[in-house]
Design an enzyme around this catalytic site. Structure first.
Site, PDB file in Angstrom:
ATOM      1  N   GLN A  26       0.825  -1.202   0.000  1.00 31.36           N
ATOM      2  CA  GLN A  26       0.000   0.000   0.000  1.00 31.36           C
ATOM      3  C   GLN A  26       0.861   1.254   0.000  1.00 31.36           C
ATOM      4  OE1 GLN A  26      -3.256  -0.472  -0.293  1.00 31.36           O
ATOM      5  NE2 GLN A  26      -3.211   1.678  -0.773  1.00 31.36           N
ATOM      6  N   HIS A  82       2.032   2.972  -3.215  1.00 31.06           N
ATOM      7  CA  HIS A  82       1.085   3.667  -4.102  1.00 31.06           C
ATOM      8  C   HIS A  82       1.461   5.121  -4.297  1.00 31.06           C
ATOM      9  CE1 HIS A  82      -2.113   1.233  -5.617  1.00 31.06           C
ATOM     10  NE2 HIS A  82      -2.292   0.633  -4.459  1.00 31.06           N
ATOM     11  N   GLU A  92     -10.027   1.857   3.705  1.00 33.90           N
ATOM     12  CA  GLU A  92     -10.359   1.433   2.339  1.00 33.90           C
ATOM     13  C   GLU A  92     -10.134  -0.089   2.220  1.00 33.90           C
ATOM     14  OE1 GLU A  92      -7.516   2.847  -0.491  1.00 33.90           O
ATOM     15  OE2 GLU A  92      -8.780   2.409  -2.216  1.00 33.90           O
ATOM     16  N   HIS A  93      -8.958  -0.540   2.663  1.00 35.49           N
ATOM     17  CA  HIS A  93      -8.645  -1.972   2.668  1.00 35.49           C
ATOM     18  C   HIS A  93      -8.414  -2.407   4.098  1.00 35.49           C
ATOM     19  CE1 HIS A  93      -6.932  -0.319  -1.162  1.00 35.49           C
ATOM     20  NE2 HIS A  93      -7.627  -1.325  -1.672  1.00 35.49           N
ATOM     21  N   ASP A 136      -6.851  -6.342  -5.606  1.00 40.12           N
ATOM     22  CA  ASP A 136      -6.520  -5.242  -6.516  1.00 40.12           C
ATOM     23  C   ASP A 136      -6.639  -5.682  -7.979  1.00 40.12           C
ATOM     24  OD1 ASP A 136      -5.988  -3.556  -4.454  1.00 40.12           O
ATOM     25  OD2 ASP A 136      -3.810  -3.743  -4.542  1.00 40.12           O
ATOM     26  N   HIS A 196     -54.230  17.865  -4.138  1.00 34.85           N
ATOM     27  CA  HIS A 196     -53.888  16.460  -3.909  1.00 34.85           C
ATOM     28  C   HIS A 196     -55.147  15.687  -3.500  1.00 34.85           C
ATOM     29  CE1 HIS A 196     -49.735  17.740  -3.928  1.00 34.85           C
ATOM     30  NE2 HIS A 196     -49.303  16.507  -3.683  1.00 34.85           N
TER      31      HIS A 196
HETATM   32  P1  NAD Z   1      -4.003  10.724 -13.015  1.00 36.46           P
HETATM   33  O1  NAD Z   1      -4.448  10.167 -14.314  1.00 36.46           O
HETATM   34  O2  NAD Z   1      -4.954  10.659 -11.871  1.00 36.46           O
HETATM   35  O3  NAD Z   1      -3.620  12.264 -13.226  1.00 36.46           O
HETATM   36  C1  NAD Z   1      -2.872  12.728 -14.317  1.00 36.46           C
HETATM   37  C2  NAD Z   1      -3.399  14.093 -14.696  1.00 36.46           C
HETATM   38  O4  NAD Z   1      -3.247  15.011 -13.617  1.00 36.46           O
HETATM   39  C3  NAD Z   1      -2.706  14.736 -15.857  1.00 36.46           C
HETATM   40  O5  NAD Z   1      -3.324  14.319 -17.055  1.00 36.46           O
HETATM   41  C4  NAD Z   1      -2.933  16.209 -15.584  1.00 36.46           C
HETATM   42  O6  NAD Z   1      -4.032  16.640 -16.312  1.00 36.46           O
HETATM   43  C5  NAD Z   1      -3.246  16.310 -14.128  1.00 36.46           C
HETATM   44  N1  NAD Z   1      -2.215  17.150 -13.480  1.00 36.46           N
HETATM   45  C6  NAD Z   1      -0.980  16.773 -13.099  1.00 36.46           C
HETATM   46  N2  NAD Z   1      -0.332  17.814 -12.563  1.00 36.46           N
HETATM   47  C7  NAD Z   1      -1.163  18.874 -12.628  1.00 36.46           C
HETATM   48  C8  NAD Z   1      -1.076  20.251 -12.219  1.00 36.46           C
HETATM   49  N3  NAD Z   1       0.016  20.715 -11.629  1.00 36.46           N
HETATM   50  N4  NAD Z   1      -2.136  21.046 -12.421  1.00 36.46           N
HETATM   51  C9  NAD Z   1      -3.269  20.569 -12.994  1.00 36.46           C
HETATM   52  N5  NAD Z   1      -3.404  19.279 -13.398  1.00 36.46           N
HETATM   53  C10 NAD Z   1      -2.375  18.450 -13.209  1.00 36.46           C
HETATM   54  O7  NAD Z   1      -2.643   9.989 -12.672  1.00 36.46           O
HETATM   55  P2  NAD Z   1      -1.669  10.073 -11.432  1.00 36.46           P
HETATM   56  O8  NAD Z   1      -1.234  11.456 -11.181  1.00 36.46           O
HETATM   57  O9  NAD Z   1      -0.649   9.061 -11.695  1.00 36.46           O
HETATM   58  O10 NAD Z   1      -2.527   9.631 -10.172  1.00 36.46           O
HETATM   59  C11 NAD Z   1      -3.117   8.378 -10.048  1.00 36.46           C
HETATM   60  C12 NAD Z   1      -3.878   8.338  -8.744  1.00 36.46           C
HETATM   61  O11 NAD Z   1      -4.875   7.335  -8.776  1.00 36.46           O
HETATM   62  C13 NAD Z   1      -2.995   8.047  -7.552  1.00 36.46           C
HETATM   63  O12 NAD Z   1      -3.306   8.980  -6.561  1.00 36.46           O
HETATM   64  C14 NAD Z   1      -3.413   6.630  -7.156  1.00 36.46           C
HETATM   65  O13 NAD Z   1      -3.276   6.374  -5.767  1.00 36.46           O
HETATM   66  C15 NAD Z   1      -4.848   6.647  -7.565  1.00 36.46           C
HETATM   67  N6  NAD Z   1      -5.404   5.308  -7.772  1.00 36.46           N
HETATM   68  C16 NAD Z   1      -6.340   4.903  -6.885  1.00 36.46           C
HETATM   69  C17 NAD Z   1      -6.965   3.691  -7.036  1.00 36.46           C
HETATM   70  C18 NAD Z   1      -8.041   3.291  -6.065  1.00 36.46           C
HETATM   71  O14 NAD Z   1      -8.795   2.392  -6.339  1.00 36.46           O
HETATM   72  N7  NAD Z   1      -8.170   3.974  -4.949  1.00 36.46           N
HETATM   73  C19 NAD Z   1      -6.636   2.864  -8.097  1.00 36.46           C
HETATM   74  C20 NAD Z   1      -5.688   3.288  -8.983  1.00 36.46           C
HETATM   75  C21 NAD Z   1      -5.080   4.548  -8.826  1.00 36.46           C
END
Ligand code: NAD
Length: 469
Positions: free
Chosen positions: A295, A298, A364-365, A398, A457
């Site tokens: 975890q 992540h 969450e988990h 997952d 009514h």
């Molecule tokens: P993401 O796809 O969520 O975000 C990417 C986007 O963030 C970019 O396309 C951009 O538009 C935007 N961004 C980045 N920096 C920016 C800025 N400074 N200003 C404005 N917009 C901006 O991908 P990620 O960033 O890799 O995040 C993935 C998230 O998803 C993680 O937090 C992860 O923990 C989470 N996640 C959660 C689960 C769940 O089930 N809880 C599963 C998978 C992923």
């Protein structure tokens, strides 16, 4: 401040009995997020896409994802031989098994709204031709001649956000796409940020194809949420946006759901991922450490909690040694270090106190590595998904077991469920009264309507009772 690489990677530990009520409350809190600040960043992005549609979307994709696209939307077919050749055979097999298991578990949820429960969930990916439209109808005759029904209908257009900024997440495409497919949503848009060369990962394309998505929106962050909430020249407007993402995605989802221009709902407010492991003396320290670390890797905002039931100092030390040893061998050790800094161990005296802590935290988990873990499941009141016993690591949920990995975080497990088939359906009720039914309680309706001062009514009933006389 970068930490000394030699500093121990250690979760701060506390003894339950030594904590005051206010300290306990403090330890149950999640690390603070900059929600307001992030919303301020998202507002102009939402406004730009709302006003200028695809043109703004393409500009923002170039700015944030460094991808220069001609059009933001791709339509099926998403895969061909060339795409499939880029997917490793073992990854394709893993995706296929995951799809089948997620399908089986979610298909079985389809009829839980109704009186019937499907004995045979059918082959994965198939929608049985003989599945009656009335399947899942709940029907009750509340009084003679008064029949009330409730039936589920798919949400007509849904948007699935598949994160893609820092990692490729085909598993999320399955976790969101399969329940939408089971619910038979007619329009399913998968949004995911493109890679700098403008492409989408072949694994995500394969999953989009398997779940029969209608379109892929090659955009991420707040701009993707905006395109789906308002619609653009090429992106269909959706009725609901589902799926995890970073803080920009979450903030944008929260903003659009409050906008009367958008009329869009969301699955749940999402925060950084988290796990709570309950372990007793029977737990294998290496297993416990590996679950905590899976975890922690992540992201730096992730939080892990260990609740140890009457662990001796030596037993706790064994787990801490494993955390340190395993963490150092991980490529994402720096991310892990930051997450571990925000994490907590609490040693509680007994099983009841462990569950009290866990239910108050609402993880969450929730992982149970104890003697008779099934007995503890009965005491769980708040959790996204539970991993029961030493052989059920979170990683299986997952990806592969069949349960959904898109789950409520930040204590929202107190009131939200994880993504399921119901996420993509809404329930409609109906009533059909016969003359006998109306005669049965017509006067009672009139009496209540008059009590509330609503004469029209009362009249709507009286006019019919008079006609019967
Ligand atoms: P993401 O796809 O969520 O975000 C990417 C986007 O963030 C970019 O396309 C951009 O538009 C935007 N961004 C980045 N920096 C920016 C800025 N400074 N200003 C404005 N917009 C901006 O991908 P990620 O960033 O890799 O995040 C993935 C998230 O998803 C993680 O937090 C992860 O923990 C989470 N996640 C959660 C689960 C769940 O089930 N809880 C599963 C998978 C992923």
């Amino acid at each position: 401040q970068p930490k000394d690489a030699d500093a121990p990677i250690k979760i701060q530990s506390y003894r339950y009995e030594e904590l005051s009520a206010s300290q306990r409350k403090e330890l149950l809190k999640r690390p603070a997020l900059r929600t307001e600040q992030v919303m301020e960043i998202c507002r102009p992005i939402l406004g730009a896409v709302k006003q200028r549609g695809d043109a703004a979307l393409l500009e923002l994709t170039e700015k944030f994802d460094r991808a220069k696209l001609q059009t933001p939307v791709r339509l099926p077919p998403f895969v061909n031989d060339e795409v499939m050749a880029k997917i490793k055979p073992e990854v394709k097999v893993a995706i296929d098994i995951a799809y089948d298991n997620i399908w089986k578990f979610h298909k079985a949820q389809k009829t839980t709204f109704g009186n019937k429960r499907a004995a045979d969930v059918g082959a994965a990916g198939t929608v049985e031709a003989n599945e009656a439209p009335e399947d899942g109808v709940l029907e009750v005759e509340t009084m003679p001649g008064v029949v009330c029904r409730r039936f589920a209908r798919p949400i007509q257009s849904v948007g699935l956000y598949v994160p893609g900024g820092s990692a490729v997440l085909p598993s999320t495409a399955l976790m969101l796409g399969v329940p939408a497919q089971v619910a038979r949503c007619p329009t399913v848009v998968i949004a995911t940020p493109p890679r700098p060369d403008g492409s989408i990962s072949p694994e995500v394309l394969y999953c989009a194809s398997k779940v029969n998505a209608s379109a892929i929106l090659c955009a991420g962050g707040a701009q993707a949420v905006a395109a789906m909430a308002y619609g653009t020249e090429t992106c269909p407007k959706v009725d609901k946006i589902v799926g995890p993402g970073n803080q920009f995605v979450t903030a944008a989802k929260m903003l659009v759901q409050n906008e009367t221009d958008a009329i869009v709902s969301i699955d749940m407010p999402a925060g950084p991922s988290e796990v709570l492991v309950i372990a007793d003396s029977s737990a294998d320290p290496a297993f416990v450490a590996s679950d905590l670390l899976s975890q922690a890797e992540h992201g730096p905002d992730s939080q892990v909690v260990l609740v140890g039931i009457a662990l001796t100092p030596a037993e706790l030390q064994a787990i801490e040694d494993e955390v340190d040893r395993q963490a150092r061998a991980l490529p994402r050790v720096e991310v892990v270090r930051q997450a571990i800094d925000k994490s907590v161990t609490v040693i509680v005296p007994d099983r009841a106190t462990a569950l009290e802590w866990s239910n108050a935290y609402a993880p969450e988990h929730l992982i149970l590595q104890t003697i008779s873990p099934e007995e503890l499941v009965k005491l769980v009141t708040n959790a996204g998904s539970v991993f029961v016993g030493a052989w059920s690591p979170e990683s299986c949920g997952d990806y592969m077991s069949g349960t959904n990995h898109s789950l409520p975080t930040a204590a929202y497990a107190k009131s939200y469920s994880g993504v399921n088939v119901g996420t993509f359906e809404k329930c409609i009720t109906s009533q059909a009264l016969t003359k006998q039914g109306l005669r049965g309680f017509g006067q009672n309706v009139i009496d209540l309507a008059m009590c509330e001062g609503l004469q029209a009514h009362a009249m709507a009933v009286k006019i019919r009772l008079d006609r019967m006389a």
